[in-house]
Write a protein that holds these residues in place. Sequence first.
Motif, mmCIF file in Angstrom:
data_model
loop_
_atom_site.group_PDB
_atom_site.id
_atom_site.type_symbol
_atom_site.label_atom_id
_atom_site.label_comp_id
_atom_site.label_asym_id
_atom_site.label_seq_id
_atom_site.Cartn_x
_atom_site.Cartn_y
_atom_site.Cartn_z
ATOM 1 N N ILE A 87 1.532 -0.231 19.890
ATOM 2 C CA ILE A 87 0.853 1.011 19.545
ATOM 3 C C ILE A 87 1.816 1.935 18.804
ATOM 4 N N ASP A 88 1.321 3.085 18.408
ATOM 5 C CA ASP A 88 2.109 4.150 17.766
ATOM 6 C C ASP A 88 2.810 3.649 16.501
ATOM 7 N N TRP A 89 2.018 3.489 15.455
ATOM 8 C CA TRP A 89 2.515 2.965 14.182
ATOM 9 C C TRP A 89 2.913 4.103 13.234
ATOM 10 N N ALA A 90 3.778 4.985 13.695
ATOM 11 C CA ALA A 90 4.190 6.114 12.874
ATOM 12 C C ALA A 90 5.190 5.720 11.792
ATOM 13 N N TRP A 91 5.882 4.590 11.977
ATOM 14 C CA TRP A 91 6.953 4.205 11.045
ATOM 15 C C TRP A 91 6.791 2.784 10.526
ATOM 16 N N PRO A 92 5.630 2.402 10.037
ATOM 17 C CA PRO A 92 5.490 1.053 9.476
ATOM 18 C C PRO A 92 6.383 0.896 8.252
ATOM 19 N N THR A 93 6.963 -0.278 8.122
ATOM 20 C CA THR A 93 7.946 -0.512 7.054
ATOM 21 C C THR A 93 7.784 -1.937 6.556
ATOM 22 N N ARG A 94 8.044 -2.130 5.280
ATOM 23 C CA ARG A 94 8.014 -3.462 4.659
ATOM 24 C C ARG A 94 9.453 -3.944 4.492
ATOM 25 N N ILE B 170 0.822 -1.219 0.000
ATOM 26 C CA ILE B 170 0.000 0.000 0.000
ATOM 27 C C ILE B 170 0.850 1.260 0.000
ATOM 28 N N GLY B 171 2.092 1.134 -0.396
ATOM 29 C CA GLY B 171 2.908 2.326 -0.559
ATOM 30 C C GLY B 171 3.663 2.784 0.664
ATOM 31 N N ILE B 172 3.796 1.927 1.701
ATOM 32 C CA ILE B 172 4.604 2.344 2.840
ATOM 33 C C ILE B 172 6.083 2.130 2.514
ATOM 34 N N LYS B 173 6.937 2.697 3.346
ATOM 35 C CA LYS B 173 8.381 2.698 3.096
ATOM 36 C C LYS B 173 8.936 1.273 3.063
ATOM 37 N N LEU B 174 9.875 1.030 2.138
ATOM 38 C CA LEU B 174 10.608 -0.225 2.067
ATOM 39 C C LEU B 174 11.864 -0.108 2.926
ATOM 40 N N ALA B 175 12.206 -1.183 3.642
ATOM 41 C CA ALA B 175 13.351 -1.142 4.543
ATOM 42 C C ALA B 175 14.633 -0.773 3.803
ATOM 43 N N GLU B 176 14.815 -1.346 2.616
ATOM 44 C CA GLU B 176 16.052 -1.071 1.879
ATOM 45 C C GLU B 176 16.137 0.382 1.433
ATOM 46 N N ASP B 177 15.000 1.032 1.272
ATOM 47 C CA ASP B 177 15.005 2.462 0.937
ATOM 48 C C ASP B 177 15.160 3.319 2.184
ATOM 49 N N LYS C 149 18.901 3.152 3.278
ATOM 50 C CA LYS C 149 19.988 3.205 2.296
ATOM 51 C C LYS C 149 20.855 4.443 2.455
ATOM 52 N N THR C 150 20.288 5.534 2.944
ATOM 53 C CA THR C 150 21.066 6.758 3.151
ATOM 54 C C THR C 150 22.200 6.536 4.146
ATOM 55 N N TYR C 151 22.008 5.584 5.050
ATOM 56 C CA TYR C 151 22.980 5.355 6.121
ATOM 57 C C TYR C 151 23.840 4.133 5.883
ATOM 58 N N ALA C 152 23.705 3.513 4.728
ATOM 59 C CA ALA C 152 24.374 2.240 4.465
ATOM 60 C C ALA C 152 25.876 2.411 4.331
ATOM 61 N N GLY C 153 26.595 1.369 4.732
ATOM 62 C CA GLY C 153 28.015 1.302 4.499
ATOM 63 C C GLY C 153 28.292 0.725 3.121
ATOM 64 N N PRO C 154 29.533 0.337 2.875
ATOM 65 C CA PRO C 154 29.894 -0.191 1.550
ATOM 66 C C PRO C 154 29.097 -1.429 1.142
ATOM 67 N N ALA C 155 28.635 -2.210 2.115
ATOM 68 C CA ALA C 155 27.910 -3.444 1.787
ATOM 69 C C ALA C 155 26.500 -3.178 1.274
ATOM 70 N N GLY C 156 25.996 -1.965 1.494
ATOM 71 C CA GLY C 156 24.639 -1.658 1.061
ATOM 72 C C GLY C 156 23.603 -2.287 1.981
ATOM 73 N N VAL C 157 22.338 -2.084 1.669
ATOM 74 C CA VAL C 157 21.262 -2.605 2.522
ATOM 75 C C VAL C 157 20.212 -3.375 1.717
ATOM 76 N N GLU C 158 20.600 -3.906 0.575
ATOM 77 C CA GLU C 158 19.647 -4.655 -0.235
ATOM 78 C C GLU C 158 19.101 -5.879 0.511
ATOM 79 N N GLN C 159 19.899 -6.398 1.472
ATOM 80 C CA GLN C 159 19.475 -7.582 2.209
ATOM 81 C C GLN C 159 18.370 -7.290 3.222
ATOM 82 N N LEU C 160 17.981 -6.038 3.357
ATOM 83 C CA LEU C 160 16.892 -5.685 4.265
ATOM 84 C C LEU C 160 15.529 -5.906 3.627
ATOM 85 N N ALA C 161 15.500 -6.188 2.338
ATOM 86 C CA ALA C 161 14.232 -6.374 1.634
ATOM 87 C C ALA C 161 13.504 -7.605 2.155
#
Length: 270
Positions: free
Chosen positions: A177-184, A132-139, A142-154
Amino acid sequence: MPVERAHWEDLPPTVRAAVEAHIGPVQHAHTVAAGVNSGIAAVLESPNGSVFLKGVPLDHPQIHTQRRETLINPYLPNTSPRILWHVEAEGWDLIGYERISGRHADYSPGSPDLPLVAAAVRELQSTECPEIGIKLAEDRWKTYAGPAGVEQLAGTALLHTDLAPHNVLVADRAHLIDWAWPTRGAAWIDPAVLILRLMEAGHSASDADAWARAQFTSWGAAPYDAVDAFSEANTHAWDEIAENDPQPWKRRMAQIAHEWLTYWHRSPAS
């Protein structure tokens, strides 16, 4: 940025009337201290029962977090309170929640709340995230990722990602409670988030890790390199949070994130 807290009596009459159209005349209103990002957070009592009212002004930057809560609520497991109604009136966005009468969870070592918290998170672990368009973990990280990246968070699991003890109410069971940051994303991310909160409450990194392995199949099966990538990215995220808003608890969480990362690097890859 925290929102200045309003009381029920501070709301314009038209806003109060819009709420009372759903619940009847408010006989008593009690402002609660939790929820620093809420413009109003109160328990309202009416002849039809009680509800938890949560809201923010429409022009506040935190409005997007409240709208995410509204979006994800129909898909949440039974551990979370349901939204009963949602109204916008005279510059306010307001949500009426099913009221859960409970207390915030105790995460300290040996707490009898810990099995209840684990059960609630396990129920969530089996909940597939709707598309339903909520944030993806890898996205999200990703701003904070090291050299290994964060593709494995998918992944396809529905994640809470903010399992602080004040976001868990204990009554007959633990309620998330408090679902301000739901993520897939990958299901093991929530146990990784919870581990830092256990450390905040006094657990060692090794004890928190062992507890999570005993409670969550996803954590025991998480690839070492994937956890490493997330732990590094999450540490960078907490560093940024603490730098931008150096409240003591945020600086403490950044320190804990570093302690966890050091522990993980010393752990045997599995």
